[in-house]
Design a protein around this motif. Structure first.
Motif, PDB file in Angstrom:
ATOM      1  N   ALA A 193       4.066   4.774   0.407  1.00  0.00           N
ATOM      2  CA  ALA A 193       4.479   5.717  -0.760  1.00  0.00           C
ATOM      3  C   ALA A 193       3.421   4.878  -1.844  1.00  0.00           C
ATOM      4  N   SER A 194       3.188   3.662  -2.015  1.00  0.00           N
ATOM      5  CA  SER A 194       2.198   3.334  -3.041  1.00  0.00           C
ATOM      6  C   SER A 194       0.835   3.345  -2.995  1.00  0.00           C
ATOM      7  N   ALA A 195       0.191   4.225  -1.804  1.00  0.00           N
ATOM      8  CA  ALA A 195      -1.095   4.452  -1.803  1.00  0.00           C
ATOM      9  C   ALA A 195      -1.344   5.544  -2.714  1.00  0.00           C
ATOM     10  N   THR A 196      -2.656   5.385  -3.522  1.00  0.00           N
ATOM     11  CA  THR A 196      -2.881   6.312  -4.464  1.00  0.00           C
ATOM     12  C   THR A 196      -3.938   7.484  -4.130  1.00  0.00           C
ATOM     13  N   SER A 197      -4.553   7.191  -2.978  1.00  0.00           N
ATOM     14  CA  SER A 197      -5.334   8.161  -2.375  1.00  0.00           C
ATOM     15  C   SER A 197      -5.175   8.149  -0.775  1.00  0.00           C
ATOM     16  N   ALA A 198      -5.063   9.294  -0.111  1.00  0.00           N
ATOM     17  CA  ALA A 198      -4.911   9.228   1.266  1.00  0.00           C
ATOM     18  C   ALA A 198      -5.227  10.667   1.588  1.00  0.00           C
ATOM     19  N   ALA A 199      -5.845  10.784   3.028  1.00  0.00           N
ATOM     20  CA  ALA A 199      -6.300  11.989   3.565  1.00  0.00           C
ATOM     21  C   ALA A 199      -5.049  12.669   3.596  1.00  0.00           C
ATOM     22  N   PRO A 200      -4.979  14.007   3.711  1.00  0.00           N
ATOM     23  CA  PRO A 200      -3.854  14.829   3.890  1.00  0.00           C
ATOM     24  C   PRO A 200      -3.308  14.787   5.358  1.00  0.00           C
ATOM     25  N   VAL A 201      -2.070  14.618   5.544  1.00  0.00           N
ATOM     26  CA  VAL A 201      -1.350  14.588   6.898  1.00  0.00           C
ATOM     27  C   VAL A 201      -1.013  15.923   7.152  1.00  0.00           C
ATOM     28  N   PRO A 202      -1.393  16.284   8.668  1.00  0.00           N
ATOM     29  CA  PRO A 202      -0.935  17.515   8.998  1.00  0.00           C
ATOM     30  C   PRO A 202       0.321  17.608   9.024  1.00  0.00           C
ATOM     31  N   SER A 203       0.943  18.838   8.787  1.00  0.00           N
ATOM     32  CA  SER A 203       2.274  19.073   8.664  1.00  0.00           C
ATOM     33  C   SER A 203       3.007  19.361  10.396  1.00  0.00           C
ATOM     34  N   THR A 204       1.919  19.668  11.220  1.00  0.00           N
ATOM     35  CA  THR A 204       2.362  19.949  12.693  1.00  0.00           C
ATOM     36  C   THR A 204       1.566  18.976  13.448  1.00  0.00           C
ATOM     37  N   PRO A 205       2.256  18.092  14.721  1.00  0.00           N
ATOM     38  CA  PRO A 205       1.176  17.362  15.326  1.00  0.00           C
ATOM     39  C   PRO A 205       0.080  18.285  16.063  1.00  0.00           C
ATOM     40  N   ALA A 206      -0.933  17.779  16.561  1.00  0.00           N
ATOM     41  CA  ALA A 206      -2.267  18.325  17.112  1.00  0.00           C
ATOM     42  C   ALA A 206      -1.599  18.956  18.265  1.00  0.00           C
ATOM     43  N   SER A 207      -0.755  18.368  19.041  1.00  0.00           N
ATOM     44  CA  SER A 207      -0.183  18.903  20.491  1.00  0.00           C
ATOM     45  C   SER A 207       0.839  20.299  20.184  1.00  0.00           C
ATOM     46  N   GLN A 208       1.242  20.460  18.852  1.00  0.00           N
ATOM     47  CA  GLN A 208       1.958  21.887  18.581  1.00  0.00           C
ATOM     48  C   GLN A 208       1.128  22.832  17.893  1.00  0.00           C
ATOM     49  N   GLN A 209       0.025  22.380  17.405  1.00  0.00           N
ATOM     50  CA  GLN A 209      -0.894  23.563  16.668  1.00  0.00           C
ATOM     51  C   GLN A 209      -1.397  24.530  17.541  1.00  0.00           C
ATOM     52  N   PRO A 210      -1.573  25.617  17.035  1.00  0.00           N
ATOM     53  CA  PRO A 210      -1.916  26.729  18.060  1.00  0.00           C
ATOM     54  C   PRO A 210      -3.357  26.620  18.531  1.00  0.00           C
ATOM     55  N   HIS A 211      -3.692  27.013  19.670  1.00  0.00           N
ATOM     56  CA  HIS A 211      -4.818  27.156  20.315  1.00  0.00           C
ATOM     57  C   HIS A 211      -5.642  28.437  19.668  1.00  0.00           C
ATOM     58  N   ILE A 212      -6.813  28.446  19.754  1.00  0.00           N
ATOM     59  CA  ILE A 212      -7.692  29.230  19.029  1.00  0.00           C
ATOM     60  C   ILE A 212      -8.502  30.150  20.238  1.00  0.00           C
ATOM     61  N   LEU A 213      -8.409  31.516  20.124  1.00  0.00           N
ATOM     62  CA  LEU A 213      -9.135  32.183  20.934  1.00  0.00           C
ATOM     63  C   LEU A 213     -10.117  33.200  20.284  1.00  0.00           C
ATOM     64  N   VAL A 214     -11.255  33.133  20.486  1.00  0.00           N
ATOM     65  CA  VAL A 214     -12.253  33.811  19.500  1.00  0.00           C
ATOM     66  C   VAL A 214     -12.911  34.818  20.541  1.00  0.00           C
ATOM     67  N   PHE A 215     -13.271  35.984  19.856  1.00  0.00           N
ATOM     68  CA  PHE A 215     -13.546  37.282  20.530  1.00  0.00           C
ATOM     69  C   PHE A 215     -14.836  37.348  19.613  1.00  0.00           C
ATOM     70  N   THR A 216     -15.902  37.560  20.369  1.00  0.00           N
ATOM     71  CA  THR A 216     -17.048  37.949  19.899  1.00  0.00           C
ATOM     72  C   THR A 216     -17.838  39.176  20.597  1.00  0.00           C
ATOM     73  N   ALA A 217     -18.350  39.919  19.727  1.00  0.00           N
ATOM     74  CA  ALA A 217     -19.251  41.124  20.112  1.00  0.00           C
ATOM     75  C   ALA A 217     -20.529  41.137  19.623  1.00  0.00           C
ATOM     76  N   THR A 218     -21.811  41.548  20.460  1.00  0.00           N
ATOM     77  CA  THR A 218     -23.089  41.487  19.927  1.00  0.00           C
ATOM     78  C   THR A 218     -23.730  42.787  20.505  1.00  0.00           C
ATOM     79  N   GLY A 219     -24.781  43.188  20.063  1.00  0.00           N
ATOM     80  CA  GLY A 219     -25.470  44.492  20.831  1.00  0.00           C
ATOM     81  C   GLY A 219     -25.972  45.232  19.649  1.00  0.00           C
ATOM     82  N   THR A 220     -26.295  46.558  20.220  1.00  0.00           N
ATOM     83  CA  THR A 220     -27.133  47.473  19.329  1.00  0.00           C
ATOM     84  C   THR A 220     -26.272  48.818  19.113  1.00  0.00           C
TER      85      THR A 220
END
Length: 134
Positions: free
Chosen positions: A25-52
């Motif tokens: 609590a006494s720290a003056t500057s700290a990195a932000p702490v994630p509100s959700t543990p990494a194991s519960q954060q959503p996975h990312i599915l990325v769709f890409t499309a290229t062409g003419t």
């Protein structure tokens, strides 16, 4: 008409759980702490499309829920959150297009899980689908 289907799957069930420790609590500057543990954060599915080809419709599905995409220009990139729940999630990307070629790619947490290519001198459909483990 060209119809292609490619399936893939990803599996990240063995990812270790993350531990988050709040700064004193006494720290003056700290990195932000994630509100959700990494194991519960959503996975990312990325769709890409290229062409003419000119795109006439773009739709993706996740677990049976269909979403129409209004931005229908190539190159296309869509990011979709997949729940980190240990369950299998079905996905599909479908693109209808005019004359030319289209290449689709699905990337789950940085790993390619599906690809598809199509080319036509008239109109066509390119599609890729599969499942991933959330």
């Amino acid at each position: 008409m060209v119809v292609l289907l490619a399936a893939g799957c990803g599996d990240n069930a063995d990812e270790p759980a993350a531990t988050v420790t709040a700064p004193p609590a006494s720290a003056t500057s700290a990195a932000p702490v994630p509100s959700t543990p990494a194991s519960q954060q959503p996975h990312i599915l990325v769709f890409t499309a290229t062409g003419t080809a000119a795109l006439t419709s773009v739709t993706y599905e996740l677990d049976g829920k269909s979403t129409a995409v209004t931005d229908r220009k190539l190159p296309l990139r869509l990011s979709v959150d997949v729940p980190s729940d240990g369950l299998r999630h079905e996905w599909k990307l479908t693109i209808k297009h005019g004359k030319g070629n289209v290449e689709l790619r699905a990337i789950f947490n940085g790993k390619v899980v599906g690809t598809s290519r199509g080319s036509t001198s008239g109109t066509g459909t390119a599609s890729a689908g599969g499942s991933v483990l959330g």
